[in-house]
Design an enzyme around this catalytic site. Sequence first.
Site, PDB file in Angstrom:
ATOM      1  N   SER A 239      34.250 -53.699-171.176  1.00  0.00           N
ATOM      2  CA  SER A 239      34.495 -54.788-170.224  1.00  0.00           C
ATOM      3  C   SER A 239      34.132 -54.377-168.805  1.00  0.00           C
ATOM      4  O   SER A 239      33.787 -55.207-167.975  1.00  0.00           O
ATOM      5  CB  SER A 239      35.965 -55.195-170.253  1.00  0.00           C
ATOM      6  OG  SER A 239      36.781 -54.155-169.723  1.00  0.00           O
ATOM      7  N   ASP A 240      34.212 -53.062-168.520  1.00  0.00           N
ATOM      8  CA  ASP A 240      34.070 -52.538-167.154  1.00  0.00           C
ATOM      9  C   ASP A 240      34.933 -53.346-166.182  1.00  0.00           C
ATOM     10  O   ASP A 240      34.515 -53.682-165.079  1.00  0.00           O
ATOM     11  CB  ASP A 240      32.613 -52.530-166.696  1.00  0.00           C
ATOM     12  CG  ASP A 240      32.377 -51.519-165.569  1.00  0.00           C
ATOM     13  OD1 ASP A 240      33.154 -50.556-165.469  1.00  0.00           O
ATOM     14  OD2 ASP A 240      31.430 -51.701-164.780  1.00  0.00           O
ATOM     15  N   HIS A 241      36.132 -53.660-166.619  1.00  0.00           N
ATOM     16  CA  HIS A 241      37.112 -54.425-165.833  1.00  0.00           C
ATOM     17  C   HIS A 241      37.414 -53.670-164.545  1.00  0.00           C
ATOM     18  O   HIS A 241      37.934 -52.561-164.573  1.00  0.00           O
ATOM     19  CB  HIS A 241      38.374 -54.586-166.692  1.00  0.00           C
ATOM     20  CG  HIS A 241      39.481 -55.349-166.044  1.00  0.00           C
ATOM     21  ND1 HIS A 241      39.489 -56.729-165.970  1.00  0.00           N
ATOM     22  CD2 HIS A 241      40.634 -54.931-165.461  1.00  0.00           C
ATOM     23  CE1 HIS A 241      40.607 -57.125-165.368  1.00  0.00           C
ATOM     24  NE2 HIS A 241      41.317 -56.048-165.048  1.00  0.00           N
TER      25      HIS A 241
END
Length: 359
Positions: A239-241
Amino acid sequence: GLEYLETIDTATRAAIAGGFTALAPAPQTSPVIDCAELVRQLLTLGATADRCSILPLGAFSVGLKHDSLAEMATMKRAGAVALSTGRRSVPDSRLMVNGLEYAAQFGLTTLIRPVDATLARDGVMHEGALATRLGLNGIPAAAESTAVARDIRLAEHVGAHIAFGPISSADSLDDILRAKSRGRTSVSAFASIDHLIETEESVSNSSPNARLDPPLRADSDREALRDAAVKGSLDALCSDHWPQGPLEKDNPFSEARPGRIGLQTSFARSVELWLREGWPISRLVALWTSGPAGILGRKDLGTLAVGSRANLAVFQPFAKWTLGEKNNRSRSQNTDLWNTELQGQTKLTMHDGRIVFEV
């Protein structure tokens, strides 16, 4: 730290709403997760929230300043599943090779976000014709691929396990595929869903939420990543949130901080690769489940085998929904998908056999 942007409580709420049953938080919190005590504290916070598994990533170096190595052995004993170099590569090759050798002794994989800081300096988007037209400083794809090439050689030298990501360029992927074929060491790669869906064209409207790290790149880079994902040479998606607030994002594009939230929307966005691009659904699911679990050395996760932990999500690919004030679980709102209709929704999430989220 930085609780005004996100907490373990809000992050885990966003995660289960997106169908995730485990999180591997990056260590560049405040303070940086660079010792056993902080690893244990992170696990305690996760247990208190009690919604999904927390898989701590320990910092590769003290404070992620890349001046001296962190205590990798004690962090592993405390529960760290892997190491991370944080938001930048280790510039000192000697420190990098020493750290990789140290990590290898304890069976720890090192997650590397590859970037040559000198080549990327002052850049805010992909270097190319569009950056020139927009008058913005570019980050060449070589800033990533040169870092990938160096760290592959160092890992092969000491026999370390490494995982690059999120990667964004076709050249990086080429080097990783060659390293996999040589088989001298274990090399994995993952990409964010943003880089499989979007290109540098997203920057055209100058939305601060389109400023990412690594930057959105050319269509040829996106297609190379998609091809690798379908064929299995890309190991996982993420997600690379990266939560940011108004202070960080309500600025001109070149002055905004990179990053966007993605825990609630990542799997839903990836469904269009199945519906519109014809991806095998089994491959798409593997990129989000067994793929990342394998990178982190957790073969007990990401599977529906008999006797495995009952961590699962029920997903309706044809359901329509809109991310907004009423249903956003994250503490931040930095996404271009705000108030946009999305297709594909998590209806139920179960963790260790217990329903933790249900629409």
